[in-house]
Scaffold this motif. Structure first.
Motif, PDB file in Angstrom:
ATOM      1  N   TRP A  24     -15.025 -18.971  51.609  1.00  0.00           N
ATOM      2  CA  TRP A  24     -13.748 -19.445  52.121  1.00  0.00           C
ATOM      3  C   TRP A  24     -12.732 -18.320  52.208  1.00  0.00           C
ATOM      4  CZ3 TRP A  24     -14.329 -24.022  54.142  1.00  0.00           C
ATOM      5  CH2 TRP A  24     -15.302 -24.872  53.610  1.00  0.00           C
ATOM      6  N   ASP A  25     -11.960 -18.314  53.275  1.00  0.00           N
ATOM      7  CA  ASP A  25     -10.937 -17.288  53.488  1.00  0.00           C
ATOM      8  C   ASP A  25      -9.644 -17.771  52.833  1.00  0.00           C
ATOM      9  OD1 ASP A  25      -9.598 -15.098  54.348  1.00  0.00           O
ATOM     10  OD2 ASP A  25      -9.536 -15.639  56.464  1.00  0.00           O
ATOM     11  N   GLY A  77      -8.269 -26.582  62.045  1.00  0.00           N
ATOM     12  CA  GLY A  77      -9.545 -26.948  61.458  1.00  0.00           C
ATOM     13  C   GLY A  77     -10.311 -25.833  60.793  1.00  0.00           C
ATOM     14  N   ARG A  78      -9.772 -24.607  60.806  1.00  0.00           N
ATOM     15  CA  ARG A  78     -10.459 -23.480  60.186  1.00  0.00           C
ATOM     16  C   ARG A  78      -9.578 -22.857  59.099  1.00  0.00           C
ATOM     17  NH1 ARG A  78     -12.012 -22.749  65.644  1.00  0.00           N
ATOM     18  NH2 ARG A  78     -14.280 -22.745  65.934  1.00  0.00           N
ATOM     19  N   ALA A  83      -2.182 -18.441  57.445  1.00  0.00           N
ATOM     20  CA  ALA A  83      -1.491 -19.686  57.135  1.00  0.00           C
ATOM     21  C   ALA A  83      -1.252 -19.813  55.634  1.00  0.00           C
ATOM     22  CB  ALA A  83      -2.300 -20.882  57.642  1.00  0.00           C
ATOM     23  N   LEU A  84      -2.225 -19.389  54.840  1.00  0.00           N
ATOM     24  CA  LEU A  84      -2.085 -19.457  53.384  1.00  0.00           C
ATOM     25  C   LEU A  84      -0.986 -18.531  52.891  1.00  0.00           C
ATOM     26  CD1 LEU A  84      -3.185 -20.582  50.692  1.00  0.00           C
ATOM     27  CD2 LEU A  84      -4.770 -18.640  50.658  1.00  0.00           C
ATOM     28  N   ASP A 162     -17.023 -19.475  63.262  1.00  0.00           N
ATOM     29  CA  ASP A 162     -16.012 -18.443  63.023  1.00  0.00           C
ATOM     30  C   ASP A 162     -15.456 -18.519  61.601  1.00  0.00           C
ATOM     31  OD1 ASP A 162     -14.487 -16.227  63.737  1.00  0.00           O
ATOM     32  OD2 ASP A 162     -12.796 -17.442  64.402  1.00  0.00           O
ATOM     33  N   LEU A 163     -16.353 -18.723  60.628  1.00  0.00           N
ATOM     34  CA  LEU A 163     -15.977 -18.723  59.220  1.00  0.00           C
ATOM     35  C   LEU A 163     -16.228 -17.346  58.625  1.00  0.00           C
ATOM     36  CD1 LEU A 163     -17.438 -22.197  58.177  1.00  0.00           C
ATOM     37  CD2 LEU A 163     -15.057 -21.629  58.679  1.00  0.00           C
ATOM     38  N   GLU A 164     -15.748 -17.153  57.402  1.00  0.00           N
ATOM     39  CA  GLU A 164     -15.756 -15.833  56.780  1.00  0.00           C
ATOM     40  C   GLU A 164     -17.166 -15.321  56.485  1.00  0.00           C
ATOM     41  OE1 GLU A 164     -13.399 -12.585  55.185  1.00  0.00           O
ATOM     42  OE2 GLU A 164     -12.986 -14.255  56.516  1.00  0.00           O
ATOM     43  N   GLY A 165     -18.069 -16.208  56.083  1.00  0.00           N
ATOM     44  CA  GLY A 165     -19.414 -15.796  55.709  1.00  0.00           C
ATOM     45  C   GLY A 165     -19.962 -16.721  54.648  1.00  0.00           C
TER      46      GLY A 165
END
Length: 309
Positions: A24-25, A77-78, A83-84, A162-165
């Motif tokens: 998670w990013d 949705g990602r 944003a954080l 397109d997620l972090e890994g």
């Protein structure tokens, strides 16, 4: 207590001895629940409870537990670190409560370190995970995301979305606080690195505004110069960065190697204390980052964290 850290790897390990999770990013958090209250600790042991008031209700789940996970903010949705960033730097609880309605966070819980005053860190990951799932921790602002047996399939799926890994964990591994262990391996799709800021240059035509920063990464003798970064610092990010660097001025360069004269022109040197995440397109032969772009300030990391990694 500092959390256990994963070691970078080129690919997820095969075989039944490993399990795989989405990377998670977000911001790593330890949530300590006891005595009817919740205390949230960042990776560098800073109390960040006020920043995330949504998680106060974890106190109503169980009398005593210690959870490890990632605080994430979603955009379209990602998970979005940008944003954080709107939340992780807010220390005023009232302001954080106002932001929680427009920029809510979710706590992705992936480990259980203590339950009913019993320390579980020496237990195998598989035993800790079984207990965590039995707790059924599902709430409006927290969840226990699933694990996966096939690392290659998960890596492909995270790339498509397109997620972090991903993070691969050895099923029989104990939990080692503060250690970067080969029992946890992380595979990232994007090239993102954390670096310190060692100086800043003014914007062209406006000496009062920050236009670029000079980056440093750990080397055998200290901070090694890693390049100049201006992309992503226009507008509010640059103003916020200037405010962070204003009290950190120093007379000379904090880097152990020489900074090219073109990069050092009109520079204001600063103590290397501000940590930033940087997205880049590779490295030059001299270890400089190619086309670095500002992602965000890492208030959950210190320069010492980078130096010891």
């Amino acid at each position: 207590m500092r959390p256990m850290l994963a070691t970078p790897a080129p690919a997820p390990p095969p075989g039944p001895a490993w399990v795989h999770e989405i990377k998670w990013d977000g911001m790593r958090i330890l949530a300590d629940v006891r005595g009817g209250r919740v205390t949230l600790w960042s990776r560098n042991e800073k109390d960040v409870t006020a920043s995330f008031p949504e998680l106060a209700a974890l106190a109503e789940t169980y009398e005593d537990l210690l959870l490890d996970g990632e605080v994430v903010a979603f955009d379209a949705g990602r998970p979005s670190f940008a944003a954080l960033a709107e939340r992780m730097h807010v220390a005023d609880r009232r302001k954080a409560e106002r932001l929680s309605s427009t920029r809510p966070i979710t706590f992705m819980i992936f480990d259980l370190l203590r339950l009913f005053e019993q320390d579980l860190r020496a237990h195998a990951w598989s035993a800790r995970r079984e207990l965590l799932e039995r707790l059924d921790l599902t709430g409006t602002h927290w969840q226990v995301p699933p694990t996966y047996a096939d690392g290659r399939q998960l890596l492909a799926a995270t790339a498509e979305q397109d997620l972090e890994g991903l993070v691969s964990k050895r099923r029989g591994a104990a939990y080692y606080p503060g250690r970067r262990s080969s029992d946890w391996l992380k595979v990232s799709h994007r090239q993102v690195v954390s670096a310190v800021v060692g100086g800043w240059r003014p914007e062209t035509g406006n000496a009062a505004r920050l236009g670029a920063v000079l980056l440093g990464r750990p080397g055998p003798e200290g901070w090694r110069y890693a390049g100049r970064m201006g992309s992503g610092l226009a507008g509010k990010p640059g103003t916020a960065m200037a405010d962070l660097l204003a009290p950190l001025g120093r007379r000379d360069s904090p880097f152990t190697d020489e900074v090219p004269a073109l990069d050092a022109k009109d520079v204001t040197w600063v103590e290397p204390r501000v940590v930033v995440d940087v997205r880049f397109l590779g490295e030059t032969g001299g270890g400089r980052l190619r086309h670095p772009t500002f992602v965000g300030v890492r208030s959950d990391l210190t320069a010492d964290d980078l130096a010891q990694a």
